[in-house]
Design a protein around this motif. Structure first.
Motif, PDB file in Angstrom:
ATOM      1  N   LYS A   8      37.705  11.695  51.100  1.00  0.00           N
ATOM      2  CA  LYS A   8      38.263  10.570  51.830  1.00  0.00           C
ATOM      3  C   LYS A   8      37.976   9.300  51.057  1.00  0.00           C
ATOM      4  O   LYS A   8      37.183   9.275  50.124  1.00  0.00           O
ATOM      5  CB  LYS A   8      37.677  10.495  53.235  1.00  0.00           C
ATOM      6  N   ASP A  36      40.455  -3.034  58.834  1.00  0.00           N
ATOM      7  CA  ASP A  36      41.725  -2.935  59.544  1.00  0.00           C
ATOM      8  C   ASP A  36      42.760  -3.885  58.938  1.00  0.00           C
ATOM      9  O   ASP A  36      43.950  -3.559  58.858  1.00  0.00           O
ATOM     10  CB  ASP A  36      41.505  -3.251  61.022  1.00  0.00           C
ATOM     11  N   LEU A  41      41.884   1.465  58.159  1.00  0.00           N
ATOM     12  CA  LEU A  41      40.967   1.909  59.203  1.00  0.00           C
ATOM     13  C   LEU A  41      41.011   3.421  59.380  1.00  0.00           C
ATOM     14  O   LEU A  41      39.969   4.066  59.576  1.00  0.00           O
ATOM     15  CB  LEU A  41      41.312   1.202  60.516  1.00  0.00           C
ATOM     16  N   ALA A  42      42.190   4.000  59.280  1.00  0.00           N
ATOM     17  CA  ALA A  42      42.313   5.452  59.476  1.00  0.00           C
ATOM     18  C   ALA A  42      41.682   6.236  58.328  1.00  0.00           C
ATOM     19  O   ALA A  42      41.405   7.429  58.480  1.00  0.00           O
ATOM     20  CB  ALA A  42      43.783   5.832  59.620  1.00  0.00           C
ATOM     21  N   GLU A  43      41.456   5.584  57.196  1.00  0.00           N
ATOM     22  CA  GLU A  43      40.880   6.253  56.034  1.00  0.00           C
ATOM     23  C   GLU A  43      39.385   5.982  55.891  1.00  0.00           C
ATOM     24  O   GLU A  43      38.804   6.271  54.846  1.00  0.00           O
ATOM     25  CB  GLU A  43      41.601   5.789  54.768  1.00  0.00           C
ATOM     26  N   ASP A  45      35.368   6.227  57.422  1.00  0.00           N
ATOM     27  CA  ASP A  45      34.356   6.788  58.320  1.00  0.00           C
ATOM     28  C   ASP A  45      33.201   5.811  58.399  1.00  0.00           C
ATOM     29  O   ASP A  45      32.759   5.269  57.379  1.00  0.00           O
ATOM     30  CB  ASP A  45      33.847   8.133  57.795  1.00  0.00           C
ATOM     31  N   PRO A  59      34.206   1.497  66.407  1.00  0.00           N
ATOM     32  CA  PRO A  59      34.625   2.867  66.121  1.00  0.00           C
ATOM     33  C   PRO A  59      33.489   3.833  66.439  1.00  0.00           C
ATOM     34  O   PRO A  59      32.391   3.417  66.815  1.00  0.00           O
ATOM     35  CB  PRO A  59      34.882   2.823  64.602  1.00  0.00           C
TER      36      PRO A  59
END
Length: 386
Positions: A8, A36, A41-43, A45, A59
């Motif tokens: 990731k 963001d 953001l989706a990538e 952790d 999150p």
């Protein structure tokens, strides 16, 4: 290739997002907003030390022990004291207790996450922002292993940004790495610029004034209580005193209930709503570092009480307050508890007269925003690998 081995892009490591400390939540929220704003953001952790409570804006955070650096292209080390030798030692002990692990195993893992492996070993790019390197400790120089790890991180991280000028100077001497040309900035101060990126705008001087704020959660003894009670009891053109629950785990002290019966504000749960409450105040008087910072960044003047005649000994030490006010050239708004109540009260009255005549807060907020934009530009480029 299995999903377990997929690499990731980003891992982000913060100190524990504490329910007891609104300032820490603002620091971590700035990280989320920044990532963001880059559409990543989706990538990403998110990881932290110890178990973390959940908040509407946060999150899900994994434990630092679950962070495997080799699975990521970039590791972001964000805010405050994560690279500090003493803070790390104590944090690793807490994680070990919580996870029933050996302290030595936790320390080895955390060192690899933050500082990377041995020279030449494959490692993700580190992005370091908002760290503090101030704690006085003669053992720092004697700990050659730590010095080597820190020096490598300072050289190789892109960028390596600290939160105050003294940390920059000390880290450069300790590591031998050149200082960044960017302004040192606490990551909490990035949040207004990031809100503006998302289309949110401050009300500025047009906001409705709704009293003034008081919060004392750090000063030992009765000094803060006496100053706060005196300000709450005196007639003020700014309106009624509002007691701010900045550290919500602390009980409301007795002086608050008897000092001219100020309004006791249980600050809202959402950080945007907290900012709205602060923007409506004429001024704030506090002894809490991040409350003062956030107010100035929002264009609300904050008078801050701190102790100056001590060495920087731990992460909540008062010296960091003085450094912020000096850095922004508003040192007259920082009061020294050692000078006594009479001097502090007189200086406070002088500051309130200045605020009433020519409020410096909009200018300070603008200069903080300009500093934040420069820092964010460098962070954007680093996150995109440029």
């Amino acid at each position: 290739m299995s999903g377990e081995n997929l690499r990731k892009r980003i891992a982000a490591l913060v100190a524990t997002p504490s329910k007891r400390n609104t300032g820490m939540r603002i620091v971590n929220d700035a990280l989320v907003r920044w990532i963001d704003s880059q559409g990543l953001l989706a990538e990403t952790d998110f990881f932290q030390f110890e178990a973390a409570p959940e908040f509407p804006e946060a999150p899900r955070y994994g434990c630092v022990l679950e962070l495997v650096p080799e699975r990521y292209e970039r590791v972001v080390v964000w805010g405050d004291f994560i690279v500090d030798r003493n803070w790390l030692a104590k944090a690793c002990e807490r994680v070990a207790r919580e996870r029933a692990a050996a302290v030595s195993d936790v320390q080895r893992h955390v060192d690899a996450v933050i500082f990377g492996g041995a020279d030449g070993a494959p490692s993700p790019q580190r992005i370091v922002a908002g760290q503090c390197f101030l704690v006085s400790d003669d053992a720092y120089d004697a700990d050659r292993a730590y010095q080597a790890r820190f020096a490598r991180l300072a050289r190789e991280a892109k960028p390596f940004l600290l939160r105050d000028p003294l940390s920059v100077a000390r880290a450069s001497v300790f590591s031998g790495a050149p200082a960044s040309a960017l302004p040192p900035l606490d990551t909490a101060l990035l949040r207004p610029a990031l809100c503006a990126r998302a289309g949110a705008h401050d009300d500025g001087d047009a906001r409705a004034r709704d009293g003034f704020g008081l919060f004392f959660g750090r000063t030992e003894g009765g000094f803060g209580a006496k100053l706060g009670a005196t300000l709450a009891a005196r007639s003020s053109a700014a309106g009624r005193a509002r007691y701010l629950r900045w550290l919500p785990a602390k009980p409301v002290p007795a002086w608050v209930r008897i000092a001219a019966n100020p309004v006791i504000d249980p600050l809202p749960g959402a950080l945007d709503e907290i900012a709205d409450v602060l923007r409506r105040l004429s001024f704030v008087v506090t002894d809490t570092y991040h409350l003062a910072l956030v107010c100035w960044s929002l264009g609300v003047p904050a008078i801050c009480v701190g102790a100056g005649a001590q060495r920087f000994a731990h992460s909540v030490h008062d010296k960091k307050k003085e450094l912020f006010f000096l850095s922004q050239r508003i040192e007259r708004f920082h009061l020294f508890a050692e000078e006594g109540f009479a001097a502090a009260h007189a200086q406070t009255r002088a500051m309130l007269a200045e605020i009433a005549g020519a409020d410096p807060a909009p200018r300070v907020a603008a200069q903080i925003r300009a500093q934040a934009e420069r820092v964010l530009g460098a962070l954007d480029a680093a996150l995109r690998g440029r």
